[in-house]
Write a protein that holds these residues in place. Structure first.
Motif, PDB file in Angstrom:
ATOM      1  N   TYR A  27       1.006  -1.035   0.116  1.00 18.65           N
ATOM      2  CA  TYR A  27       0.455   0.110   0.084  1.00 18.65           C
ATOM      3  C   TYR A  27       1.113   1.256   0.599  1.00 18.65           C
ATOM      4  CZ  TYR A  27      -3.797   3.442   1.091  1.00 18.65           C
ATOM      5  OH  TYR A  27      -4.568   5.008   1.301  1.00 18.65           O
ATOM      6  N   CYS A  31       1.504   4.306  -2.922  1.00 23.67           N
ATOM      7  CA  CYS A  31       1.053   5.220  -3.039  1.00 23.67           C
ATOM      8  C   CYS A  31       2.257   6.599  -3.888  1.00 23.67           C
ATOM      9  CB  CYS A  31       0.626   6.049  -1.350  1.00 23.67           C
ATOM     10  SG  CYS A  31      -1.654   4.731  -1.255  1.00 23.67           S
ATOM     11  N   SER A  35       2.533   9.010  -6.683  1.00 22.49           N
ATOM     12  CA  SER A  35       1.982  10.413  -5.948  1.00 22.49           C
ATOM     13  C   SER A  35       3.087  11.310  -7.295  1.00 22.49           C
ATOM     14  CB  SER A  35       3.334  10.263  -4.358  1.00 22.49           C
ATOM     15  OG  SER A  35       4.639  10.398  -4.965  1.00 22.49           O
ATOM     16  N   GLU A  39      -1.167  14.996  -5.058  1.00 20.33           N
ATOM     17  CA  GLU A  39      -2.992  14.445  -3.709  1.00 20.33           C
ATOM     18  C   GLU A  39      -2.349  13.911  -3.070  1.00 20.33           C
ATOM     19  OE1 GLU A  39      -6.035  16.527  -5.816  1.00 20.33           O
ATOM     20  OE2 GLU A  39      -4.681  16.749  -7.729  1.00 20.33           O
ATOM     21  N   THR A  40      -1.809  13.376  -2.067  1.00 17.52           N
ATOM     22  CA  THR A  40      -2.251  12.611  -1.181  1.00 17.52           C
ATOM     23  C   THR A  40      -3.183  11.782  -1.167  1.00 17.52           C
ATOM     24  OG1 THR A  40      -0.695  13.258   0.157  1.00 17.52           O
ATOM     25  CG2 THR A  40      -0.875  11.148   0.602  1.00 17.52           C
ATOM     26  N   SER A  41      -4.813  11.981  -0.693  1.00 18.12           N
ATOM     27  CA  SER A  41      -5.129  11.136  -1.312  1.00 18.12           C
ATOM     28  C   SER A  41      -6.355  10.935  -2.347  1.00 18.12           C
ATOM     29  CB  SER A  41      -7.225  12.157   0.044  1.00 18.12           C
ATOM     30  OG  SER A  41      -6.809  13.413  -1.798  1.00 18.12           O
ATOM     31  N   VAL A  42      -5.655  11.242  -3.880  1.00 17.33           N
ATOM     32  CA  VAL A  42      -6.411  11.192  -4.503  1.00 17.33           C
ATOM     33  C   VAL A  42      -5.346   9.654  -5.125  1.00 17.33           C
ATOM     34  CG1 VAL A  42      -6.047  11.160  -7.275  1.00 17.33           C
ATOM     35  CG2 VAL A  42      -6.698  13.094  -5.421  1.00 17.33           C
ATOM     36  N   GLU A  44      -3.940   8.070  -2.675  1.00 12.28           N
ATOM     37  CA  GLU A  44      -4.475   6.534  -2.134  1.00 12.28           C
ATOM     38  C   GLU A  44      -6.054   5.898  -2.125  1.00 12.28           C
ATOM     39  OE1 GLU A  44      -5.162   8.457   1.584  1.00 12.28           O
ATOM     40  OE2 GLU A  44      -3.053   8.477   2.253  1.00 12.28           O
ATOM     41  N   ASP A  45      -7.030   6.776  -2.771  1.00 12.91           N
ATOM     42  CA  ASP A  45      -8.019   6.587  -3.987  1.00 12.91           C
ATOM     43  C   ASP A  45      -7.557   5.269  -4.538  1.00 12.91           C
ATOM     44  OD1 ASP A  45      -9.452   7.512  -1.667  1.00 12.91           O
ATOM     45  OD2 ASP A  45      -9.675   8.864  -3.347  1.00 12.91           O
ATOM     46  N   GLN A  48      -5.930   2.040  -3.540  1.00 20.24           N
ATOM     47  CA  GLN A  48      -7.460   1.186  -2.916  1.00 20.24           C
ATOM     48  C   GLN A  48      -7.884   1.146  -4.281  1.00 20.24           C
ATOM     49  OE1 GLN A  48      -9.382   3.572  -0.316  1.00 20.24           O
ATOM     50  NE2 GLN A  48      -7.562   3.440   1.160  1.00 20.24           N
ATOM     51  N   THR A  79      -3.371   6.156 -13.265  1.00 21.43           N
ATOM     52  CA  THR A  79      -2.603   7.479 -12.185  1.00 21.43           C
ATOM     53  C   THR A  79      -2.870   8.130 -13.681  1.00 21.43           C
ATOM     54  OG1 THR A  79      -1.380   6.679 -10.709  1.00 21.43           O
ATOM     55  CG2 THR A  79      -0.810   8.497 -11.094  1.00 21.43           C
ATOM     56  N   TYR A  82      -6.002   9.518 -14.094  1.00 20.94           N
ATOM     57  CA  TYR A  82      -6.607  10.517 -13.646  1.00 20.94           C
ATOM     58  C   TYR A  82      -6.334  11.553 -13.888  1.00 20.94           C
ATOM     59  CZ  TYR A  82      -6.988  13.954  -9.203  1.00 20.94           C
ATOM     60  OH  TYR A  82      -7.395  14.789  -8.891  1.00 20.94           O
TER      61      TYR A  82
END
Length: 184
Positions: A27, A31, A35, A39-42, A44-45, A48, A79, A82
């Protein structure tokens, strides 16, 4: 080697302990790999979603190298997807924003013209103002004459004088008002 074989077998069989180990081991690295979007939260999404996709799929991995390669390639592709989708969305928002801005400018301009028209109409003598307002509401010359109990020629004359006054006082806007059908 036997431990890795059991791990891969656990992943293929959807064993929660193996997946917990997969998550713990991969994980953070995945992540970090994702990177590049800053955008860390993106990131991570994305990771996941890749793990969930593998869980839901019928994929079977022969060894740890194939699993690792698949995970990194999935994260990489998602990535990039996105980033591409974000560019498209940003472009669409930019175009929409500029279109909205132009539309707002047009609306403000038209509101200003209408405000100036109303101000000029307010300066007309009462009978001329009434005749012009009835004409703007769509009444014919005959209907105005009947309603105000005056002759048709009086209506025509007063309407002509009202238009001359408006043309003189709204010089740069008069053609636009005629073109838009506001003045008839």
């Amino acid at each position: 080697m036997i431990k890795l074989d059991k791990f891969i077998q656990g992943i293929n069989n959807k064993d929660p302990r193996a997946w917990k180990e997969l998550y713990r081991f991969y994980y953070g690295a995945l992540c970090n790999y994702s990177s590049i979007i800053n955008e860390t939260s993106v990131a991570e999404d994305i990771v996941q979603e890749c793990l969930i996709m593998i869980w839901k799929s019928d994929l079977n991995f022969q060894n740890i190298k194939i699993l690792s390669s698949y995970l990194y390639k999935s994260v990489y592709n998602n990535t990039l997807k996105y980033i591409r989708d974000k560019k498209v969305e940003d472009k669409r928002k930019s175009e929409w924003s500029s279109t909205l801005s132009e539309t707002e400018d047009d609306i403000f301009y038209m509101e200003d013209v209408i405000r100036k028209l109303r101000a000029a109409i307010a300066l007309l003598p009462d009978q001329r103002k009434t005749i012009l307002q009835l004409s703007l509401e769509g009444y014919s010359v005959q209907e105005i004459a009947l309603q105000l109990e005056i002759s048709i020629n009086t209506v025509k004359t007063q309407k002509k004088r009202a238009y001359s006054f408006l043309k003189e006082n709204l010089k740069q806007y008069f053609s636009l008002l005629l073109l838009l059908g506001i003045l008839k």
